[in-house]
Design a protein around this motif. Structure first.
Motif, PDB file in Angstrom:
ATOM      1  N   GLY A   1       0.814  -1.209   0.000  1.00 30.05           N
ATOM      2  CA  GLY A   1       0.000   0.000   0.000  1.00 30.05           C
ATOM      3  C   GLY A   1       0.848   1.259   0.000  1.00 30.05           C
ATOM      4  N   THR A   2       1.887   1.258   0.818  1.00 27.13           N
ATOM      5  CA  THR A   2       2.768   2.432   0.885  1.00 27.13           C
ATOM      6  C   THR A   2       3.441   2.660  -0.465  1.00 27.13           C
ATOM      7  OG1 THR A   2       3.200   1.799   3.161  1.00 27.13           O
ATOM      8  CG2 THR A   2       4.607   3.497   2.231  1.00 27.13           C
TER       9      THR A   2
ATOM     10  N   LEU B   1       2.329   1.797  -3.368  1.00 25.04           N
ATOM     11  CA  LEU B   1       1.313   2.290  -4.304  1.00 25.04           C
ATOM     12  C   LEU B   1       1.177   3.807  -4.168  1.00 25.04           C
ATOM     13  CD1 LEU B   1      -0.956   1.781  -6.343  1.00 25.04           C
ATOM     14  CD2 LEU B   1      -2.446   1.173  -4.472  1.00 25.04           C
ATOM     15  N   ILE B   2       1.066   4.282  -2.925  1.00 23.83           N
ATOM     16  CA  ILE B   2       0.897   5.715  -2.704  1.00 23.83           C
ATOM     17  C   ILE B   2       2.135   6.481  -3.190  1.00 23.83           C
ATOM     18  CG2 ILE B   2       0.684   7.499  -0.918  1.00 23.83           C
ATOM     19  CD1 ILE B   2      -0.967   5.488   0.704  1.00 23.83           C
TER      20      ILE B   2
END
Lengths: 382, 331, 288
Positions: free
Chosen positions: B289-290, B292-293
């Motif tokens: 997730g990190t 992706l951001i």
């Protein structure tokens, strides 16, 4: 352009090398121990059962290693991997246990759907697989010579529970709910067959709930509107507690014969909803109240290790590890899968669940029992 | 230029072919095969999203759909893989038409949400049509691809063998893809991405161009699904999870939207990384997730986007005006 | 038969009011900021989890914990907005879809590390108190949920209609650039909108959590439902969202009872597709 591609290739290679590196770090440190693979749901909605199973399995490891190990002094060791109760993950775990960890025997349990998916590996790679918490008929009905089930079949527990329920006065109609997976569908199918044979109770309603479901209201309302004399609520913990409370909210428990599976044999459930469980009849495969030698040995060892009484799932995790250790020892090898398969097939053992002797299908033929919850206590009635 | 490009391709394919020999072990081979399988998902999404500019959030569901179609065809009808795969492509394209027709009338954000709604419906069908799909229990026993001609019998049952099968398929797909992008149709995709109204004013019919792009994207994604089903030998509704939407998008963006090779590279990175992270299972999604951001905020062009820009700067003296990633030189 | 239908309608209204409450925030964020907030379900989850912690660890009363929870999640939402949405102000709309998607993955697993994967019992004092209205059985908690849901939505409606800030919000939905030129502080409105959205989602989570327990993945389904409700209800229309939420809740309850449990969830999407095909501006939306 060529340079760009070379750069890209190098990037890919770098990742490959990294992957290789991680793998090397994972490699076995000691060739001496004999590895037994265990794939379980350690996270997700089934984590409760998975963790109990694992605790039972550890008791077996201690017992085997405490009495000299296998193959003339080699210790056994569990390689534990989490599959979250998801079939696709279970399959990947089974693959990894067999090809990467090179375990001598593996279990991938809970629920049955995962076990069925994982059998692709035991059958395809000719690797011995034991199952201990997979009651669905399909688990052994698919003809896989490398798979053995130490626990009972759904039909057997349905027969034990069904006969008892039919013998109770009244109890002419029943509404049933179970999880929407191979276990739940196999269970209700077997229950219906038993009820049909016995002539009662008549099944007025059956439906399946999703594993992550926690709102049972719509389903319970439908059941209530049919006004059956009994309910069979095969709901797993912790949803079981919510379901019971919601039944109470709808005032539908009074005067009804409540029954369930091993899922209602749970101390946490008693803590949360014990007052609502009075008189519930449940079908189990094992209970710490059973007084045979192996059961009591297990109960004592478990209590010594965890300071707590084992439940049914813990005993199911204990048995396959014992069976695996005995079979490996007898086969005289931790690698030759054909010899290990032969050894499992010819093994007999009075396990906590009962006498294990595998038939051609790989079923152990252990019986099922019935408990009643009375005055805040579980009691064996059959 | 042309010769160096050909050499580049040969080097790349050669390196890819060497990987399973250099890195041994069934598990590593499994990961390598999954890289290529997700490569198809990324290629499909890149076509509709990177080239034609339509954020089809629901597209990754066609991966699972393709897997189901292929699995059902071979289990229920007993079709061999070699028949099931092309049939899956045709059926997936038909589904693409049925879903694309209502969705493509909508633009931008609404198109994205609507495709996602359809993806969710496919998920519900897969989980509830028990008699066909066995619901959450999944389809077990999808057959392995096998060549059986007289006395010649060859099964792609190991990751090693399967890798070369999928590699051949993806090389052909990428090659066809790069050819397509040089045709007027391929240029029409990009024209629609750049300015849909302008494109229609110069005689491009946006709806049908987008439809073709969507159907092609569905087909390519479904190929990956089919390979997946016959490799894992199992299909369950789990593969419809929204997690795969995020994963496929991150592959495309990291690799480089609107480039031909970018998504494949992205797929390799984001198949290998979660496996590397597996050692720290608990933090796996947090890391993904990190990333992706961070990628979306700081690295929007992706790997191939950066590479292309550097190349363009070098040949800035040449007559070609500097364009966006995919328009000029897709590789 | 009628008793069952009535009972299902009552339950459907309770659940539907929470769908609506979830969707209001989602709709405001989408309408005002053009952001599809994929982490909305996680704010719902955080609502349940934080409320649980406040009650269990700090011994807070449920009714005190509720607003505190909403405030806490509003602050978390504010921080999240600064990291995942603000840097993408001038970038295409799908970029925020992806960053909030990433945020949802992060929040879900962080929650699992903090609170564990197993469902926790959020015990509201109203949860086990029965209310019998004729043939209909409810609990006080269910009635409390329905009333708070409708009340909060009503207050939001008044805020957007009558308050100056609310009117600025509406102006932003109409035309962002014009609103900015009129001197409306769009960045402040964005922050407020996102915090408000997170708070309402958290409120829903803390309310429903008392019925269905709280666990890290509890936000998955509500996000999906909020999606459906927002599309059904149409944009920039608070009443539309309320009615769509209630309709959806009731339709699902009835479907579960009279068709099958498994397809109850699919109902929302069948309705959704119907709306998209025949009335793309939403059941209650005006033509854009």
């Amino acid at each position: 352009m060529a340079k760009a591609i070379v750069q890209a290739v190098l990037a890919v290679m770098a990742f490959g090398i990294q992957l290789g590196g991680v793998q090397a770090a994972d490699a076995p440190k000691s060739a001496e121990t004999v590895k037994i693979g265990v794939g379980l749901p350690l996270t997700g909605p089934l984590a409760f059962l998975g963790n109990e199973y694992l605790k039972g399995a550890q008791v077996a490891v201690d017992r085997v290693n405490g009495s000299g190990g296998v193959l003339g002094g080699r210790k056994i060791e569990l390689v534990v991997r989490d599959h979250k109760g998801v079939p696709a993950e279970g399959l990947a775990v089974a693959k990894r246990l067999v090809t990467e960890d090179q375990v001598a025997i593996f279990m991938v349990d809970l629920p049955s759907s995962v076990t069925i998916a994982a059998q692709v590996v035991s059958k395809g790679s000719k690797a011995v697989q034991l199952s201990a918490l997979a009651y669905a008929p399909d688990v052994t009905d698919k003809g896989n010579p490398y798979h053995f089930r130490t626990c009972t079949r759904a039909e057997e527990s349905a027969r034990a529970l069904g006969e008892y329920l039919a013998s109770l006065p009244g109890n002419k109609t029943i509404a049933m709910v179970a999880p929407n997976d191979d276990y739940g569908r196999g269970d209700l199918g077997a229950m219906k067959a038993v009820f049909k044979k016995l002539g009662k109770p008549e099944v007025v309603y059956e439906d399946y709930y999703e594993r992550n479901q926690t709102d049972f209201n719509t389903l319970l309302l439908k059941m209530k509107s049919l006004n059956p004399e009994g309910y069979y609520i095969n709901v797993r913990w912790p949803a079981s507690g919510i379901a019971l409370q919601q039944m109470d909210d709808l005032s539908m428990l009074k005067g009804k014969q409540l029954s369930s599976s091993v899922n209602f044999f749970n101390r946490d459930l008693v803590k949360r909803a014990g007052s609502l469980m009075e008189g519930v009849v449940i079908g189990v495969t094992w209970a710490p109240m059973l007084m045979d030698v192996e059961s009591q040995k297990f109960v004592t060892a478990y209590k010594a290790k965890y300071g707590d009484e084992p439940n049914d799932s813990a005993s199911q995790g204990y048995t396959p590890v014992m069976v695996a250790a005995m079979a490996i020892d007898k086969a005289g090898t931790a690698t030759d899968q054909e010899k290990i398969r032969e050894a499992v097939k010819n093994l007999t053992w009075d396990s906590p669940q009962g006498k294990i002797k595998f038939n051609d299908q790989g079923d152990s033929g252990v019986p099922a029992h019935v408990l009643v919850f009375k005055n805040g206590q579980y009691q064996v009635v059959k | 230029m042309k010769a160096s490009r050909a050499i580049g391709w040969i080097l790349l394919i050669g390196a890819a072919a060497l990987l399973p020999i250099l890195f041994k072990g069934a598990y590593v081979h499994h990961v390598l095969v999954m890289c290529l399988i997700f490569g198809f998902s990324a290629l499909g999404l890149n076509l509709i999203f990177g080239f034609a500019g339509q954020a089809a959030f629901g597209l990754p569901a066609f991966f699972a759909l393709g897997g189901y179609i292929s699995a059902l065809l071979s289990i229920r009808l007993g079709l061999p893989f070699w028949v099931a795969l092309p049939s899956t492509m045709v059926i997936a394209a038909m589904f693409g038409f049925l879903i694309g027709y209502p969705c493509l009338h909508l633009r931008g954000i609404y198109f994205g949400i609507t495709t996602m709604a359809f993806a969710q419906i496919l998920y519900y069908i897969a989980s509830n049509w028990i008699s066909l799909t066995r619901g959450p229990m999944g389809l077990v026993g999808v057959p392995v691809p096998r060549i059986h001609l007289g006395s010649f019998d060859y099964e792609f049952e190991t990751g090693f063998k399967y890798y070369y099968l999928v590699l051949a398929a993806i090389v052909v797909t990428v090659w066809l893809f790069s050819r397509l992008m040089k045709t007027p149709l391929g240029r029409a995709f990009v024209a629609i991405r750049e300015n849909e109204d302008l494109a229609s004013s110069i005689g491009i019919h946006p709806f049908w161009i987008k439809m073709i792009a969507f159907m092609l994207a569905c087909t390519i994604t479904a190929i990956g699904g089919s390979f997946y089903a016959h490799f894992s030998r199992f299909m369950s509704p789990n593969e419809f999870q929204w997690y795969y939407i995020g994963l496929t998008f991150i592959m495309v963006i990291t690799g480089g939207m609107g480039t031909v090779m970018g998504p494949v590279i992205g797929a390799v990175i984001f198949t290998v990384l979660p496996e590397v992270f597996r050692a720290i299972e608990q933090y796996r999604n947090i890391l993904t997730g990190t990333l992706l951001i961070l990628v979306v905020i700081f690295f929007p062009e992706g790997i191939m986007g950066l590479v292309n820009r550097r190349l363009e700067r070098k040949k800035a003296v040449s007559s070609q005006p500097p364009g966006r990633g995919g328009e000029v030189d897709p590789v | 038969m009628w008793v069952l239908a009535l009972q299902q309608v009552a339950n459907g209204l309770v659940v539907g009011s929470m769908y609506a409450l979830m969707s209001i925030g989602m709709m405001l964020i989408l309408g005002i900021m053009s952001v599809i907030n994929m982490s909305h379900g996680e704010f719902y989850m955080l609502g349940g989890m934080i409320c649980f912690t406040l009650m269990e660890k700090l011994g807070m009363n449920y009714f005190v914990a509720l607003p505190v929870t909403a405030l806490a999640v509003a602050l978390i939402g504010l921080a999240a907005q600064q990291v995942t949405i603000r840097p993408l102000d001038r970038r295409p709309w799908f970029t925020t879809f992806l960053t909030t998607f990433g945020l949802s993955m992060i929040l879900r697993d962080v929650a699992q590390i903090i609170w564990g994967a197993d469902p926790l019992e959020l015990s509201s004092p109203l949860a086990r108190k029965k209310v019998v209205l004729g043939d209909i059985f409810l609990t006080q908690q269910r009635i409390f949920i329905l009333l708070s849901g409708v009340t909060i939505i009503g207050l939001l409606y008044l805020f957007i209609r009558k308050n100056r800030v609310g009117m600025a919000m509406r102006a932003l939905v109409r035309d962002r650039d014009a609103a900015a030129m009129m001197g409306i502080n769009t960045a402040a409105i964005n922050r407020l909108t996102f915090a408000l959205g997170a708070a309402t989602a958290a409120f829903a989570g803390a309310l429903l959590g008392a019925l269905f327990n709280v666990y890290p993945t509890m936000g998955e389904l509500p996000l999906v439902k909020a999606f459906a409700v927002v599309i059904m209800g149409g944009m920039g229309n608070v009443q539309g969202i309320l009615f769509s939420g209630l309709i959806l809740g009731v339709a699902e309850s009835l479907a579960a009872s009279f068709i099958s449990l498994g397809y109850a969830d699919a109902i929302s999407f069948a309705i959704l597709i119907g709306v998209l095909l025949f009335k793309p501006q939403g059941l209650f939306g005006k033509k854009a």
